[in-house]
Scaffold this active site. Structure first.
Site, PDB file in Angstrom:
ATOM      1  N   ASN A  11       0.850  -1.199   0.000  1.00 14.95           N
ATOM      2  CA  ASN A  11       0.000   0.000   0.000  1.00 14.95           C
ATOM      3  C   ASN A  11       0.888   1.252   0.000  1.00 14.95           C
ATOM      4  O   ASN A  11       1.562   1.548   0.978  1.00 14.95           O
ATOM      5  CB  ASN A  11      -0.908  -0.058   1.242  1.00 14.95           C
ATOM      6  CG  ASN A  11      -1.852   1.125   1.328  1.00 14.95           C
ATOM      7  OD1 ASN A  11      -1.464   2.257   1.064  1.00 14.95           O
ATOM      8  ND2 ASN A  11      -3.082   0.856   1.711  1.00 14.95           N
ATOM      9  N   LYS A  14       0.261   3.992   2.841  1.00 13.53           N
ATOM     10  CA  LYS A  14       0.857   3.664   4.150  1.00 13.53           C
ATOM     11  C   LYS A  14       2.358   3.910   4.141  1.00 13.53           C
ATOM     12  O   LYS A  14       2.920   4.491   5.067  1.00 13.53           O
ATOM     13  CB  LYS A  14       0.684   2.165   4.447  1.00 13.53           C
ATOM     14  CG  LYS A  14      -0.664   1.728   4.876  1.00 13.53           C
ATOM     15  CD  LYS A  14      -0.540   0.233   5.172  1.00 13.53           C
ATOM     16  CE  LYS A  14      -1.823  -0.414   5.497  1.00 13.53           C
ATOM     17  NZ  LYS A  14      -1.676  -1.848   5.740  1.00 13.53           N
ATOM     18  N   ASP A  71      -1.131  -3.308   9.975  1.00 11.97           N
ATOM     19  CA  ASP A  71      -2.483  -3.725   9.624  1.00 11.97           C
ATOM     20  C   ASP A  71      -3.431  -2.716  10.245  1.00 11.97           C
ATOM     21  O   ASP A  71      -3.321  -2.400  11.437  1.00 11.97           O
ATOM     22  CB  ASP A  71      -2.795  -5.148  10.094  1.00 11.97           C
ATOM     23  CG  ASP A  71      -3.987  -5.696   9.317  1.00 11.97           C
ATOM     24  OD1 ASP A  71      -3.851  -5.874   8.083  1.00 11.97           O
ATOM     25  OD2 ASP A  71      -5.057  -5.907   9.908  1.00 11.97           O
ATOM     26  N   PHE A 149      -5.500   8.721   1.595  1.00 13.64           N
ATOM     27  CA  PHE A 149      -5.870   7.549   0.796  1.00 13.64           C
ATOM     28  C   PHE A 149      -7.058   6.852   1.467  1.00 13.64           C
ATOM     29  O   PHE A 149      -7.530   7.295   2.524  1.00 13.64           O
ATOM     30  CB  PHE A 149      -4.667   6.599   0.631  1.00 13.64           C
ATOM     31  CG  PHE A 149      -4.203   5.955   1.919  1.00 13.64           C
ATOM     32  CD1 PHE A 149      -3.375   6.638   2.798  1.00 13.64           C
ATOM     33  CD2 PHE A 149      -4.606   4.668   2.261  1.00 13.64           C
ATOM     34  CE1 PHE A 149      -2.948   6.041   3.990  1.00 13.64           C
ATOM     35  CE2 PHE A 149      -4.178   4.064   3.450  1.00 13.64           C
ATOM     36  CZ  PHE A 149      -3.349   4.765   4.312  1.00 13.64           C
ATOM     37  N   TYR A 151     -10.140   5.588   3.174  1.00 10.42           N
ATOM     38  CA  TYR A 151     -11.370   6.188   3.690  1.00 10.42           C
ATOM     39  C   TYR A 151     -11.202   7.632   4.168  1.00 10.42           C
ATOM     40  O   TYR A 151     -12.132   8.206   4.734  1.00 10.42           O
ATOM     41  CB  TYR A 151     -11.907   5.341   4.865  1.00 10.42           C
ATOM     42  CG  TYR A 151     -12.231   3.907   4.489  1.00 10.42           C
ATOM     43  CD1 TYR A 151     -13.504   3.544   4.052  1.00 10.42           C
ATOM     44  CD2 TYR A 151     -11.256   2.903   4.572  1.00 10.42           C
ATOM     45  CE1 TYR A 151     -13.799   2.228   3.712  1.00 10.42           C
ATOM     46  CE2 TYR A 151     -11.542   1.587   4.228  1.00 10.42           C
ATOM     47  CZ  TYR A 151     -12.816   1.256   3.800  1.00 10.42           C
ATOM     48  OH  TYR A 151     -13.114  -0.044   3.450  1.00 10.42           O
ATOM     49  N   HIS A 175      -4.080   7.367  13.725  1.00  7.72           N
ATOM     50  CA  HIS A 175      -3.841   6.036  14.286  1.00  7.72           C
ATOM     51  C   HIS A 175      -2.417   5.560  13.951  1.00  7.72           C
ATOM     52  O   HIS A 175      -1.720   5.018  14.793  1.00  7.72           O
ATOM     53  CB  HIS A 175      -4.886   5.077  13.710  1.00  7.72           C
ATOM     54  CG  HIS A 175      -5.071   5.177  12.214  1.00  7.72           C
ATOM     55  ND1 HIS A 175      -5.247   6.371  11.567  1.00  7.72           N
ATOM     56  CD2 HIS A 175      -5.052   4.228  11.241  1.00  7.72           C
ATOM     57  CE1 HIS A 175      -5.347   6.162  10.260  1.00  7.72           C
ATOM     58  NE2 HIS A 175      -5.232   4.861  10.040  1.00  7.72           N
TER      59      HIS A 175
HETATM   60  P1  ITT Z   1      -0.873  -4.053   3.009  1.00  4.13           P
HETATM   61  O1  ITT Z   1      -1.613  -5.202   3.666  1.00  4.13           O
HETATM   62  O2  ITT Z   1      -0.104  -4.462   1.812  1.00  4.13           O
HETATM   63  O3  ITT Z   1      -0.085  -3.234   3.988  1.00  4.13           O
HETATM   64  P2  ITT Z   1      -3.582  -3.066   2.597  1.00  4.13           P
HETATM   65  O4  ITT Z   1      -4.156  -1.853   1.905  1.00  4.13           O
HETATM   66  O5  ITT Z   1      -4.105  -4.412   2.147  1.00  4.13           O
HETATM   67  O6  ITT Z   1      -1.992  -3.008   2.439  1.00  4.13           O
HETATM   68  P3  ITT Z   1      -4.683  -3.503   5.249  1.00  4.13           P
HETATM   69  O7  ITT Z   1      -4.956  -4.941   4.998  1.00  4.13           O
HETATM   70  O8  ITT Z   1      -4.060  -3.105   6.546  1.00  4.13           O
HETATM   71  O9  ITT Z   1      -3.737  -2.884   4.132  1.00  4.13           O
HETATM   72  O10 ITT Z   1      -6.032  -2.716   5.012  1.00  4.13           O
HETATM   73  C1  ITT Z   1      -6.273  -1.517   5.601  1.00  4.13           C
HETATM   74  C2  ITT Z   1      -7.250  -0.712   4.762  1.00  4.13           C
HETATM   75  O11 ITT Z   1      -7.853   0.254   5.639  1.00  4.13           O
HETATM   76  C3  ITT Z   1      -6.516   0.081   3.683  1.00  4.13           C
HETATM   77  O12 ITT Z   1      -6.524  -0.559   2.437  1.00  4.13           O
HETATM   78  C4  ITT Z   1      -7.321   1.377   3.642  1.00  4.13           C
HETATM   79  O13 ITT Z   1      -8.407   1.251   2.769  1.00  4.13           O
HETATM   80  C5  ITT Z   1      -7.849   1.513   5.059  1.00  4.13           C
HETATM   81  N1  ITT Z   1      -6.974   2.430   5.826  1.00  4.13           N
HETATM   82  C6  ITT Z   1      -5.985   2.105   6.713  1.00  4.13           C
HETATM   83  N2  ITT Z   1      -5.377   3.211   7.172  1.00  4.13           N
HETATM   84  C7  ITT Z   1      -5.981   4.248   6.561  1.00  4.13           C
HETATM   85  C8  ITT Z   1      -5.792   5.639   6.609  1.00  4.13           C
HETATM   86  O14 ITT Z   1      -4.822   6.194   7.332  1.00  4.13           O
HETATM   87  N3  ITT Z   1      -6.591   6.405   5.868  1.00  4.13           N
HETATM   88  C9  ITT Z   1      -7.562   5.863   5.103  1.00  4.13           C
HETATM   89  N4  ITT Z   1      -7.806   4.570   4.979  1.00  4.13           N
HETATM   90  C10 ITT Z   1      -7.020   3.750   5.710  1.00  4.13           C
END
Ligand code: ITT
Length: 197
Positions: A11, A14, A71, A149, A151, A175
Site C-alpha cells: 500500500n 501507508k 495492519d 488515501f 477512507y 492512528h
Molecule cells: P498491506 O496489507 O499491503 O499493507 P492493505 O491496503 O491491504 O496493504 P490492510 O490490509 O491493513 O492494508 O487494510 C487496511 C485498509 O484500511 C486500507 O486498504 C485502507 O483502505 C484503510 N486504511 C488504513 N489506514 C488508513 C488511513 O490512514 N486512511 C484511510 N484509509 C485507511
C-alpha cells in the site's frame, strides 16, 4: 538505534506516511519491493495484531532484515465495527467511500462515530512485538478533500476530513502516527537495554 527497516506492504499510501514520520527520526524505510521481496500473504487473522504479524513474518523470513508491517482499518459503530479487519477487501479502491456512505444514508450524526485503528508489528533477529494506535472521529455525509488515501475523504476529525488535512496534520493525530510513536519509544528502550548488556 535501528537505522534501516523494511516495510512489509503493498500500500503506497501507508508507505508514504510511515516514511514521513520515521525519516526525520533517522530511520530509513525501504519497501518490500525495494528489498527484492514480492509477497502478499493470506491475511486470515481475526485481529489487526494477528494480520500485522503474518505480514511482518513473511517479509522477515525472506530478508532477515528488521521489518515492520501495518495492519489497519476503519471500525464504524453503527455497523458493529465493520469493515474493521476487512477494510481493504470491503470494496475496490475508489469505491470504498461511496459504498460506506451508501450504508450510512439517513444515519443521524450522533450514531456516526468511528475509529481508525492501526497495529504495527516489528520483527528483528532478537525480538518481535506489536504496538497500536487509534484515531476517533465520525463518518461524514459526503466525500471531502483530495489528500491521504482509502477512507480519508469520509472520516471527520474535528471539523475536517483526514483528506482535507496536510500530511503533517494527519500524521500528528492519526492512528498510524500514534502507533509509530509507540514503535519509536520501544525501539529506543531496546537500544538502551542492549547498551546496558
Ligand atoms: P498491506 O496489507 O499491503 O499493507 P492493505 O491496503 O491491504 O496493504 P490492510 O490490509 O491493513 O492494508 O487494510 C487496511 C485498509 O484500511 C486500507 O486498504 C485502507 O483502505 C484503510 N486504511 C488504513 N489506514 C488508513 C488511513 O490512514 N486512511 C484511510 N484509509 C485507511
Amino acid at each position: 538505534m535501528i537505522d534501516k527497516i523494511v516495510m512489509a506492504t503493498n500500500n503506497a499510501g501507508k508507505l508514504r506516511e510511515v516514511r514521513e514520520i520515521l525519516s526525520p527520526l533517522g530511520i530509513e524505510v525501504i519497501s518490500q519491493r525495494e528489498a527484492g521481496v514480492n509477497c502478499n500473504p493470506d491475511e486470515n487473522g481475526e485481529t489487526f495484531a494477528e494480520n500485522a504479524m503474518i505480514k511482518a513474518k513473511a517479509v522477515y523470513e525472506a530478508t532477515g532484515l528488521p521489518v515492520i508491517a501495518d495492519d489497519s482499518g476503519l471500525c464504524v459503530d453503527f455497523l458493529g465495527g465493520r469493515p474493521g479487519v476487512h477494510s481493504a477487501r470491503y470494496a475496490p479502491d475508489g469505491e470504498k467511500c461511496s459504498k460506506l456512505l451508501s450504508e450510512m444514508t439517513d444515519v443521524p450524526q450522533e450514531k456516526r462515530r468511528a475509529s481508525f485503528n492501526c497495529t504495527i508489528a516489528y520483527i528483528d533477529d532478537d525480538c518481535s512485538f506489536t504496538v497500536s494506535g487509534e484515531c476517533l472521529g465520525y463518518i461524514g455525509y459526503e466525500e471531502r478533500g483530495e489528500n491521504g488515501f482509502g477512507y480519508d475523504p469520509v472520516f471527520i476529525y474535528g471539523d475536517r476530513t483526514l483528506a482535507e488535512m496536510t500530511a503533517e496534520e494527519k500524521n500528528k493525530i492519526s492512528h498510524r502516527g500514534a502507533a509509530l510513536k509507540a514503535l519509536y519509544a520501544q525501539l529506543k528502550r531496546k537500544v538502551n537495554k542492549d547498551a546496558d548488556k
